[in-house]
Write an enzyme that holds these catalytic residues in place. Structure first.
Site, mmCIF file in Angstrom:
data_model
loop_
_atom_site.group_PDB
_atom_site.id
_atom_site.type_symbol
_atom_site.label_atom_id
_atom_site.label_comp_id
_atom_site.label_asym_id
_atom_site.label_seq_id
_atom_site.Cartn_x
_atom_site.Cartn_y
_atom_site.Cartn_z
ATOM 1 N NE ARG A 46 54.056 -73.118 59.801
ATOM 2 C CZ ARG A 46 54.349 -71.935 59.826
ATOM 3 N NH1 ARG A 46 53.997 -70.867 59.286
ATOM 4 N NH2 ARG A 46 55.598 -71.551 60.707
ATOM 5 C CE1 TYR A 98 31.229 -85.042 58.106
ATOM 6 C CE2 TYR A 98 32.153 -82.876 58.835
ATOM 7 C CZ TYR A 98 32.207 -84.356 58.605
ATOM 8 O OH TYR A 98 33.219 -85.129 59.087
ATOM 9 C CG ASP A 170 30.878 -79.015 52.110
ATOM 10 O OD1 ASP A 170 31.146 -79.479 51.136
ATOM 11 O OD2 ASP A 170 31.013 -79.388 53.321
ATOM 12 C CE LYS A 195 34.469 -87.182 53.740
ATOM 13 N NZ LYS A 195 33.596 -86.204 54.309
HETATM 14 C C1 LIG Z 1 33.748 -85.170 55.332
HETATM 15 C C2 LIG Z 1 33.135 -83.961 55.044
HETATM 16 C C3 LIG Z 1 33.663 -82.708 55.678
HETATM 17 C C4 LIG Z 1 34.608 -82.763 56.523
HETATM 18 O O1 LIG Z 1 35.853 -82.983 55.990
HETATM 19 P P1 LIG Z 1 37.078 -83.800 56.646
HETATM 20 O O2 LIG Z 1 38.106 -84.147 55.378
HETATM 21 O O3 LIG Z 1 36.563 -84.986 56.990
HETATM 22 O O4 LIG Z 1 37.604 -82.920 57.395
HETATM 23 C C5 LIG Z 1 32.941 -81.674 55.339
HETATM 24 N N1 LIG Z 1 31.767 -81.597 54.470
HETATM 25 C C6 LIG Z 1 31.165 -82.839 53.862
HETATM 26 C C7 LIG Z 1 30.034 -82.602 53.051
HETATM 27 C C8 LIG Z 1 31.727 -83.968 54.363
HETATM 28 O O5 LIG Z 1 31.285 -84.986 53.914
#
Ligand SMILES: *Cc1c(COP(=O)(O)O)cnc(C)c1O
Length: 379
Positions: A46, A98, A170, A195
């Site tokens: 961890r 998001y 983000d 992504k």
């Molecule tokens: C998908 C996404 C998230 C969340 O990420 P996960 O891997 O699904 O937890 C946060 N911000 C954006 C812009 C996203 O597209």
């Protein structure tokens, strides 16, 4: 070092025990000690894992940061950032972001006494106006999901830095190939590695990258104390994804541009949201802070009845109807009922996210085939 070289070599050293050129998947929970307290820097998985360590070094390199931390999902990475705060602290966040981030803030953290103010961050004066003595963090997303709004990261950093307010960005939609928020003055970059970093729709993972060693210590402490760490197999997959990020992003951008222009000329298409159009309100800022415009876009139909959008959404063959984005294959999505269903309808509509908006994650298939699929679906 140029991007292509950086993405391929980031964090990857031949394995010291065998010379394996690819970082092995260290599928282990613990490490044998030669005597109590005597170890090789690894005690319990961890806290440390060599596959994760290689990935975390790669994440730092590709975002021009000093430190990277990998999490079990994008929202787990965001969760760790908010846990830097105390009850009574305030966060200023974008009013178009998001849905899962909005849900985490409003449904989980508000009840622990953290305050959130949502503003239109495309006008940075709105951020300045919302700052109070309690403001500890500004949370940005640019381009936003799904309306592709652009916020000037450097202009926000110029406001937050002198006030010692953390700025977190983000960077999921742009990816490090197109935009590096730390270079523009941000303190923390967050990614849903699920992504573009992973890029093949086969893993859920998140990342944080930062320059400040104290901030890294605090976030590492949260990572190991709260335990939202990714497994070694998933770390291997994201490490592999990063090696082709530049090649994939180039193709996503090219296809994105072709399809954005095609949609805009289509007689049945209403508005197309893509930051590469010169009349997009964020064009100048996007051109300044991004290297290209990416493979994400949204659009409405001229006849914007929900039924009409629903027909298009269920008529494509190459574009798969699914949440998520950033994979090599194209996806089509209905934000109102899918990715953004966790945002109350009035809130959504107020921020310009209507019931008939369609979002596309443009993959790297042949653009002619993608256009033929959309032509068939739009009719
Ligand atoms: C998908 C996404 C998230 C969340 O990420 P996960 O891997 O699904 O937890 C946060 N911000 C954006 C812009 C996203 O597209």
């Amino acid at each position: 070092m140029k991007a292509a070289t950086k993405f391929i070599h980031a964090g990857t050293e031949p394995d010291p025990s065998t010379g394996a050129i690819m970082t092995p998947i260290y599928q282990t929970s613990t490490y044998v000690q030669s005597a109590p307290g005597k170890n090789q820097g690894y005690e319990y998985a961890r806290s440390q894992n060599p596959t994760r360590k290689a990935l975390e070094e790669a994440l730092a390199v590709i975002e021009n940061g000093a430190y990277g931390l990998a999490f079990s999902s994008g929202v787990a990475a965001t969760d760790a950032v908010i846990k830097l705060l105390q009850p009574g602290d305030e966060v200023i966040a974008a009013n178009d972001m998001y849905g899962g981030t909005y849900r985490l803030f409003t449904k989980i953290f508000e009840k622990f006494g953290i305050g959130f103010r949502y503003v239109d961050t495309t006008n940075v004066q709105n951020i300045e106006k919302a700052i109070t003595p309690k403001t500890k963090l500004v949370w940005l997303e640019t381009p936003t999901n799904p309306l592709m709004n652009i916020t000037d990261i450097a202009a926000v950093a110029a406001i937050t830095k002198p006030k010692k307010i953390w700025l977190a960005v983000d960077n999921t939609f742009a990816s490090p190939y197109l935009q590096n928020p730390l270079d523009l003055g941000a303190d923390i970059v967050m990614h849903s590695s699920t992504k573009y970093l992973g890029g093949h729709s086969d893993v859920i993972q998140g990342a944080l990258i930062m320059n400040d060693s104290l901030l890294r210590e605090q976030l590492y402490f949260i990572q190991k104390s709260c335990g939202a760490v990714p497994g070694p197999m998933d770390c291997f997959l994201v490490l592999r994804g990063i090696k082709t990020l530049h090649v994939r992003m180039k193709a996503h951008c090219e296809n994105g541009k072709t399809i954005a222009h095609w949609l805009r000329k289509h007689p049945k298409v209403g508005k197309v949201y893509w930051p590469g159009f010169e009349d997009h309100p964020g064009y100048a800022v996007a051109k300044k802070q991004m290297r290209d415009f990416g493979g994400m876009l949204s659009f409405t139909l001229k006849d914007d009845a929900v039924d009409n959008a629903m027909r298009v959404l269920s008529s494509t063959h190459l574009f798969s109807l699914a949440e998520s984005l950033g994979g090599v294959e194209s996806l089509i999505n209905h934000p109102a009922s899918m990715t953004h269903a966790s945002i109350p309808r009035e809130e959504r509509i107020k921020n310009g996210l209507g019931d008939s908006l369609i979002r596309l994650s443009i993959g790297i298939e042949d653009a002619d085939d993608l256009i033929a699929d959309l032509q068939h679906a739009i009719g």
